[in-house]
Design an enzyme around this catalytic site. Structure first.
Site, mmCIF file in Angstrom:
data_model
loop_
_atom_site.group_PDB
_atom_site.id
_atom_site.type_symbol
_atom_site.label_atom_id
_atom_site.label_comp_id
_atom_site.label_asym_id
_atom_site.label_seq_id
_atom_site.Cartn_x
_atom_site.Cartn_y
_atom_site.Cartn_z
ATOM 1 N N GLY A 11 0.808 -1.225 0.000
ATOM 2 C CA GLY A 11 0.000 0.000 0.000
ATOM 3 C C GLY A 11 0.836 1.267 0.000
ATOM 4 O O GLY A 11 1.839 1.384 -0.714
ATOM 5 N N ALA A 48 2.641 2.079 9.488
ATOM 6 C CA ALA A 48 1.849 0.863 9.765
ATOM 7 C C ALA A 48 0.533 1.231 10.454
ATOM 8 O O ALA A 48 0.516 2.022 11.397
ATOM 9 C CB ALA A 48 2.650 -0.081 10.659
ATOM 10 N N GLY A 49 -0.539 0.647 9.974
ATOM 11 C CA GLY A 49 -1.831 0.924 10.591
ATOM 12 C C GLY A 49 -2.873 -0.088 10.166
ATOM 13 O O GLY A 49 -2.739 -0.734 9.127
ATOM 14 N N THR A 90 -7.356 -1.011 10.391
ATOM 15 C CA THR A 90 -8.715 -0.547 10.722
ATOM 16 C C THR A 90 -9.492 -1.684 11.365
ATOM 17 O O THR A 90 -9.263 -2.867 11.055
ATOM 18 C CB THR A 90 -9.503 -0.094 9.463
ATOM 19 O OG1 THR A 90 -9.447 -1.145 8.490
ATOM 20 C CG2 THR A 90 -8.950 1.180 8.874
ATOM 21 N N ASP A 137 -13.209 -1.125 11.720
ATOM 22 C CA ASP A 137 -14.338 -0.197 11.662
ATOM 23 C C ASP A 137 -15.613 -0.807 12.233
ATOM 24 O O ASP A 137 -15.862 -2.011 12.111
ATOM 25 C CB ASP A 137 -14.610 0.207 10.207
ATOM 26 C CG ASP A 137 -13.509 1.061 9.593
ATOM 27 O OD1 ASP A 137 -12.561 1.423 10.308
ATOM 28 O OD2 ASP A 137 -13.612 1.369 8.387
ATOM 29 N N TYR A 159 -10.132 4.433 15.081
ATOM 30 C CA TYR A 159 -9.150 4.876 14.080
ATOM 31 C C TYR A 159 -8.995 6.406 14.114
ATOM 32 O O TYR A 159 -7.876 6.933 14.091
ATOM 33 C CB TYR A 159 -9.620 4.400 12.710
ATOM 34 C CG TYR A 159 -8.666 4.612 11.565
ATOM 35 C CD1 TYR A 159 -7.707 3.649 11.236
ATOM 36 C CD2 TYR A 159 -8.736 5.755 10.773
ATOM 37 C CE1 TYR A 159 -6.848 3.829 10.158
ATOM 38 C CE2 TYR A 159 -7.881 5.945 9.694
ATOM 39 C CZ TYR A 159 -6.946 4.970 9.389
ATOM 40 O OH TYR A 159 -6.094 5.156 8.313
ATOM 41 N N PRO A 218 -3.244 11.585 4.836
ATOM 42 C CA PRO A 218 -3.813 11.186 3.536
ATOM 43 C C PRO A 218 -5.337 11.189 3.581
ATOM 44 O O PRO A 218 -5.940 10.908 4.629
ATOM 45 C CB PRO A 218 -3.306 9.747 3.338
ATOM 46 C CG PRO A 218 -2.221 9.541 4.346
ATOM 47 C CD PRO A 218 -2.560 10.462 5.494
HETATM 48 N N1 CAA Z 1 -23.073 9.458 8.224
HETATM 49 C C1 CAA Z 1 -24.299 9.235 8.731
HETATM 50 N N2 CAA Z 1 -24.902 8.053 8.726
HETATM 51 C C2 CAA Z 1 -24.250 7.034 8.160
HETATM 52 C C3 CAA Z 1 -22.958 7.187 7.610
HETATM 53 C C4 CAA Z 1 -22.390 8.463 7.634
HETATM 54 N N3 CAA Z 1 -21.169 8.701 7.127
HETATM 55 N N4 CAA Z 1 -22.555 5.993 7.135
HETATM 56 C C5 CAA Z 1 -23.547 5.115 7.392
HETATM 57 N N5 CAA Z 1 -24.561 5.768 7.995
HETATM 58 C C6 CAA Z 1 -25.831 5.196 8.413
HETATM 59 C C7 CAA Z 1 -26.451 4.361 7.314
HETATM 60 O O1 CAA Z 1 -27.159 5.207 6.423
HETATM 61 C C8 CAA Z 1 -27.364 3.439 8.092
HETATM 62 O O2 CAA Z 1 -28.503 4.136 8.498
HETATM 63 P P1 CAA Z 1 -29.929 3.406 8.435
HETATM 64 O O3 CAA Z 1 -29.799 2.198 9.332
HETATM 65 O O4 CAA Z 1 -30.855 4.457 8.960
HETATM 66 O O5 CAA Z 1 -30.137 3.048 7.011
HETATM 67 C C9 CAA Z 1 -26.586 3.187 9.375
HETATM 68 O O6 CAA Z 1 -25.632 4.267 9.455
HETATM 69 C C10 CAA Z 1 -25.839 1.873 9.353
HETATM 70 O O7 CAA Z 1 -24.950 1.878 8.226
HETATM 71 P P2 CAA Z 1 -24.284 0.564 7.698
HETATM 72 O O8 CAA Z 1 -25.333 -0.324 7.081
HETATM 73 O O9 CAA Z 1 -23.113 0.902 6.846
HETATM 74 O O10 CAA Z 1 -23.834 -0.089 9.104
HETATM 75 P P3 CAA Z 1 -22.911 -1.281 9.361
HETATM 76 O O11 CAA Z 1 -22.935 -1.526 10.822
HETATM 77 O O12 CAA Z 1 -23.161 -2.386 8.406
HETATM 78 O O13 CAA Z 1 -21.458 -0.684 8.948
HETATM 79 C C11 CAA Z 1 -19.592 0.713 9.036
HETATM 80 C C12 CAA Z 1 -20.970 0.451 9.587
HETATM 81 C C13 CAA Z 1 -18.676 -0.485 9.304
HETATM 82 C C14 CAA Z 1 -19.038 1.915 9.770
HETATM 83 C C15 CAA Z 1 -19.673 0.976 7.513
HETATM 84 O O14 CAA Z 1 -20.582 2.020 7.277
HETATM 85 C C16 CAA Z 1 -18.330 1.371 6.943
HETATM 86 O O15 CAA Z 1 -17.472 0.553 6.685
HETATM 87 N N6 CAA Z 1 -18.130 2.689 6.725
HETATM 88 C C17 CAA Z 1 -16.862 3.193 6.159
HETATM 89 C C18 CAA Z 1 -15.951 3.656 7.252
HETATM 90 C C19 CAA Z 1 -14.752 4.265 6.581
HETATM 91 O O16 CAA Z 1 -14.808 5.247 5.865
HETATM 92 N N7 CAA Z 1 -13.600 3.693 6.836
HETATM 93 C C20 CAA Z 1 -12.382 4.164 6.229
HETATM 94 C C21 CAA Z 1 -11.467 3.025 5.994
HETATM 95 S S1 CAA Z 1 -10.077 3.503 5.028
HETATM 96 C C22 CAA Z 1 -9.171 4.404 6.082
HETATM 97 O O17 CAA Z 1 -9.441 4.528 7.234
HETATM 98 C C23 CAA Z 1 -7.955 5.047 5.484
HETATM 99 C C24 CAA Z 1 -7.928 6.489 5.759
HETATM 100 O O18 CAA Z 1 -7.113 6.927 6.588
HETATM 101 C C25 CAA Z 1 -8.811 7.386 4.988
#
Ligand code: CAA
Length: 240
Positions: A13, A83-84, A86, A88, A147, A177
């Site tokens: 990565g 190193a990192g 997630t 989530d 995170y 980033p």
């Molecule tokens: N803001 C507000 N509401 C949100 C939202 C947001 N950003 N994202 C999801 N929701 C809401 C959904 O709309 C849903 O609402 P309803 O039940 O009313 O429909 C509710 O939250 C549940 O959402 P999910 O079905 O997604 O819930 P889940 O439990 O299955 O998953 C989660 C939750 C694991 C957090 C998933 O949404 C996810 O993976 N999100 C991405 C998190 C993310 O951006 N991670 C970054 C990884 S990469 C990284 O970290 C590198 C870096 O440095 C940038």
């Protein structure tokens, strides 16, 4: 003699791109990794960069690993804390283990690596530490209290250690980033990721090499007046 740089999580990565970029600038690079031995071997075969395996969340392993690198390669002048992991999940579903693991590796790893290398840099009067933070440590992110807290902690750690290193020629900076096209981001559910990308003004994910360019600058001789800073590389997603 070429300066010795170590990149944690340096075989995949963003870390892989950083290792390669530093080598291209004349650094003697070693890459640390924790788990994926097959990928580390493939990386080493292609790049010629030696790899060392340990868990950056393990304090003693960092002290021992860095001592081994110093004796086999040379004193460590540059550390890239990349190193990192997630784990989530929304807070009401997140386990204590999910919290602890992310804090231990992402934030604890920076402390452990600095403990192992900062005293030597201080004594020799030159050093560069670059900590890879995140847009999500600056802005927060739904489903990432662990995170976001760890990455936000990295930004504070950077500013504090920068003050300690300044009079010894050791700079300490962070890069934050945005969403980069790595395995970590590929693991975000597609519909969620689509919504995130739609909010990036540049209109795409970033590339690991675009983060590595920033690291190269911060590690250069010419960047000696840059310390305690956070360079955001995020396609305009968060202007901080
Ligand atoms: N803001 C507000 N509401 C949100 C939202 C947001 N950003 N994202 C999801 N929701 C809401 C959904 O709309 C849903 O609402 P309803 O039940 O009313 O429909 C509710 O939250 C549940 O959402 P999910 O079905 O997604 O819930 P889940 O439990 O299955 O998953 C989660 C939750 C694991 C957090 C998933 O949404 C996810 O993976 N999100 C991405 C998190 C993310 O951006 N991670 C970054 C990884 S990469 C990284 O970290 C590198 C870096 O440095 C940038």
């Amino acid at each position: 003699m070429a300066r010795v740089a170590i990149v944690t999580g340096g075989t995949r990565g963003i870390g892989e791109a950083i290792s390669v970029a530093l080598k291209s600038q004349g650094f003697t690079v070693v890459a640390n990794y924790a788990g994926n031995a097959e990928k580390a071997k493939a990386f080493s075969d292609v790049t010629g960069i030696p790899t060392y395996r340990w868990d950056v969340g393990d304090h003693q392993a960092c002290l021992d690993g860095c001592a081994q690198v110093a004796s086999e390669v040379g004193p460590i002048d540059v550390v890239i804390n990349n190193a990192g992991v997630t784990r989530d999940g929304v807070l009401h579903k997140m386990t204590f283990e999910d919290w602890n693991e992310v804090m231990r590796i992402n934030l604890g790893g920076c402390f452990n690596m600095a403990k192992a290398t900062f005293p030597g840099m201080r004594e020799r009067g030159w050093g560069r530490i670059v900590n890879i933070g995140s847009i999500n440590g600056q802005a927060g992110q739904y489903g990432q209290v662990n995170y976001a807290a760890a990455k936000s902690g990295i930004h504070g750690f950077t500013k504090a250690l920068a003050q300690e290193g300044a009079k010894f020629g050791v700079t300490v900076n962070a890069i934050a980033p945005g969403y980069i096209d790595t395995d970590m981001v590929a693991a975000v559910p597609a519909p969620v990721l689509e919504k995130i990308v739609a909010k990036i003004p540049v209109g795409r994910l970033g590339h690991a090499e675009e983060i590595a360019r920033g690291v190269v600058f911060l590690c250069s001789e010419q960047a000696g007046f840059v310390t305690g800073s956070t360079m955001s590389i995020n396609g305009g997603q968060h202007m901080y």
